[in-house]
Scaffold this active site. Sequence first.
Site, short mmCIF file in Angstrom:
data_model
loop_
_atom_site.label_atom_id
_atom_site.label_comp_id
_atom_site.label_asym_id
_atom_site.label_seq_id
_atom_site.Cartn_x
_atom_site.Cartn_y
_atom_site.Cartn_z
NE ARG A 193 5.41 -27.13 15.64
CZ ARG A 193 6.55 -27.49 16.21
NH1 ARG A 193 7.00 -26.80 17.24
NH2 ARG A 193 7.22 -28.52 15.76
CD GLU A 199 -10.45 -7.02 -5.45
OE1 GLU A 199 -11.51 -7.56 -5.08
OE2 GLU A 199 -9.60 -7.59 -6.17
CE LYS A 245 -11.36 -10.49 2.67
NZ LYS A 245 -10.20 -10.63 1.84
CD GLU A 304 -11.87 -18.80 -0.08
OE1 GLU A 304 -11.63 -17.61 -0.01
OE2 GLU A 304 -11.27 -19.58 -0.80
N1 LIG Z 1 -4.49 -12.38 1.38
C1 LIG Z 1 -5.53 -12.07 0.66
O1 LIG Z 1 -6.68 -12.27 1.06
C2 LIG Z 1 -5.32 -11.41 -0.67
C3 LIG Z 1 -6.41 -10.83 -1.35
C4 LIG Z 1 -6.16 -10.18 -2.53
C5 LIG Z 1 -4.87 -10.11 -3.04
N2 LIG Z 1 -3.84 -10.69 -2.36
C6 LIG Z 1 -2.45 -10.60 -2.85
O2 LIG Z 1 -2.06 -9.24 -2.80
C7 LIG Z 1 -1.04 -9.02 -3.77
C8 LIG Z 1 -1.30 -7.73 -4.49
O3 LIG Z 1 -1.31 -6.68 -3.56
P1 LIG Z 1 -1.19 -5.15 -4.02
O4 LIG Z 1 -2.12 -4.90 -5.12
O5 LIG Z 1 -1.28 -4.34 -2.79
O6 LIG Z 1 0.26 -5.09 -4.69
P2 LIG Z 1 1.72 -4.81 -4.11
O7 LIG Z 1 1.86 -5.21 -2.72
O8 LIG Z 1 2.67 -5.36 -5.10
O9 LIG Z 1 1.80 -3.21 -4.19
C9 LIG Z 1 1.68 -2.58 -5.44
C10 LIG Z 1 2.83 -1.61 -5.70
O10 LIG Z 1 2.65 -0.43 -4.93
C11 LIG Z 1 3.80 -0.14 -4.17
N3 LIG Z 1 3.32 0.51 -2.96
C12 LIG Z 1 2.62 -0.05 -1.95
N4 LIG Z 1 2.20 0.88 -1.10
C13 LIG Z 1 2.67 2.07 -1.55
C14 LIG Z 1 2.55 3.41 -1.10
N5 LIG Z 1 1.80 3.72 -0.04
N6 LIG Z 1 3.17 4.37 -1.80
C15 LIG Z 1 3.88 4.07 -2.92
N7 LIG Z 1 3.99 2.82 -3.42
C16 LIG Z 1 3.39 1.84 -2.73
C17 LIG Z 1 4.46 -1.47 -3.98
O11 LIG Z 1 5.84 -1.31 -3.72
C18 LIG Z 1 4.20 -2.13 -5.33
O12 LIG Z 1 5.12 -1.70 -6.29
C19 LIG Z 1 -1.01 -10.25 -4.65
O13 LIG Z 1 0.13 -11.01 -4.35
C20 LIG Z 1 -2.27 -11.00 -4.28
O14 LIG Z 1 -2.13 -12.40 -4.41
C21 LIG Z 1 -4.05 -11.33 -1.19
ZN LIG Z 2 -9.26 -9.62 -6.05
#
Ligand SMILES: NC(=O)c1ccc[n+]([C@@H]2O[C@H](COP(=O)([O-])OP(=O)(O)OC[C@H]3O[C@@H](n4cnc5c(N)ncnc54)[C@H](O)[C@@H]3O)[C@@H](O)[C@H]2O)c1
Ligand SMILES: [Zn+2]
Length: 366
Positions: free
Chosen positions: A127, A191, A233, A243
């Site tokens: 939890r 973003e 943010k 939200e």
């Molecule tokens: N919680 C929220 O408020 C919120 C907001 C926006 C997006 N999201 C979610 O976030 C996700 C997308 O996140 P993202 O764009 O970070 O993608 P991701 O986590 O898939 O990372 C993108 C790629 O970069 C690689 N990577 C990450 N850090 C690295 C680094 N420092 N060096 C080399 N490679 C690296 C990862 O292995 C991956 O292949 C989605 O699932 C989305 O739904 C959540």
């Molecule tokens: Zn977004």
Amino acid sequence: MSLFKKEKKVRCHLEQNSYDIVIGSSIIQNAGQIIAKIARNDTVLIMTNQKIGAVYLPLISGSLKRQGIKAIRHLVPDGEKAKSEKQLFRLMKVLIENRFERSSMIIALGGGVIGDLAGFAASIFMRGIDFVNVPTTLLAQVDSAIGGKTGINLPEGKNLVGSFYQPKVVIADSATLSTLPEKELINGMAEVIKYGMLFDHLFFEYVEKNIDAIFDLDLEVIERIVTKCVQYKTKVVERDEKESGLRAVLNLGHTFGHALETVGQYKKITHGMAVALGMQAAGRLANKLEMFDGESLERLIGVIDKAHLPTSIVPYNLDKAALLGAMYGDKKVKDKKIRLILPVEIGSVVIRDDIKPALIKEAFTF
Ligand SMILES: NC(=O)c1ccc[n+]([C@@H]2O[C@H](COP(=O)([O-])OP(=O)(O)OC[C@H]3O[C@@H](n4cnc5c(N)ncnc54)[C@H](O)[C@@H]3O)[C@@H](O)[C@H]2O)c1
Ligand SMILES: [Zn+2]
């Protein structure tokens, strides 16, 4: 002088569970000092993937070890597929095998995928156990790591299961972006531009002027940008944690964007590309409604172009009727009215739900 001294802290003030977002270059080497102040146990679990872990895990584990904290590493597959039921329950078993308890901690080391999965796991194991986020993508540092939204995907759709669960601390090290593939930096830039459009014309101008420095990985510039985005943010989250209202402005470009992602079947168009195109659709629509001047629209398109994000939908060959249909299917639609965030100037937006479908469809013409 130690780089660590240059760290910045942004506090997210919430009724319960306020926390700091610590931002700086090469601060991951000292993450242990920050984490040791809040850890209630001498063993923690770090969730990451092979690629990120290979570079950054030794740095965090080493710094934790110096504080007398043992880190169990837990690897998940790379990419969106890690946000799955399978990975969630695989982790639950690992936590049980390692006798994790209510006072234990999970640390996410990675992008939004790992942050969302680890945060959700932390929110439901016994939890709720402590959660620390160490975001390593630009998108995660400016967006997903702040605000407490967590979740996993189901075969039926993205983010269908999740929770609001705030981390104990966020450690955003801009130096980690040096290994990030350029396409991921581009993704996060959508973003970043969004925050300028929403809140701050001076910040927008700073991004415009420093776009080359960002892509040259000038860490001082990146740190300033991350800090500004985190501040914005955080402010929104503080005023609307769950939200229910204001937080909706963060969807600028996203209602159009989700339609583009859905109709493009999440392949042709990445999230950042979709948000960039979505912001342009919103800008063009606002311009047509004579709410947003042509010069500002040109600046929006210009900065998106400079950030290597697309400025035309045409190459993706998407059906406009399908795009409009996807917008009406979007979960952010209230009573079948599409709620759009539209710019009135750079740094200021309004929420409108009275725009005729024909005009919305028309906005996809560019
Ligand atoms: N919680 C929220 O408020 C919120 C907001 C926006 C997006 N999201 C979610 O976030 C996700 C997308 O996140 P993202 O764009 O970070 O993608 P991701 O986590 O898939 O990372 C993108 C790629 O970069 C690689 N990577 C990450 N850090 C690295 C680094 N420092 N060096 C080399 N490679 C690296 C990862 O292995 C991956 O292949 C989605 O699932 C989305 O739904 C959540
Ligand atoms: Zn977004």
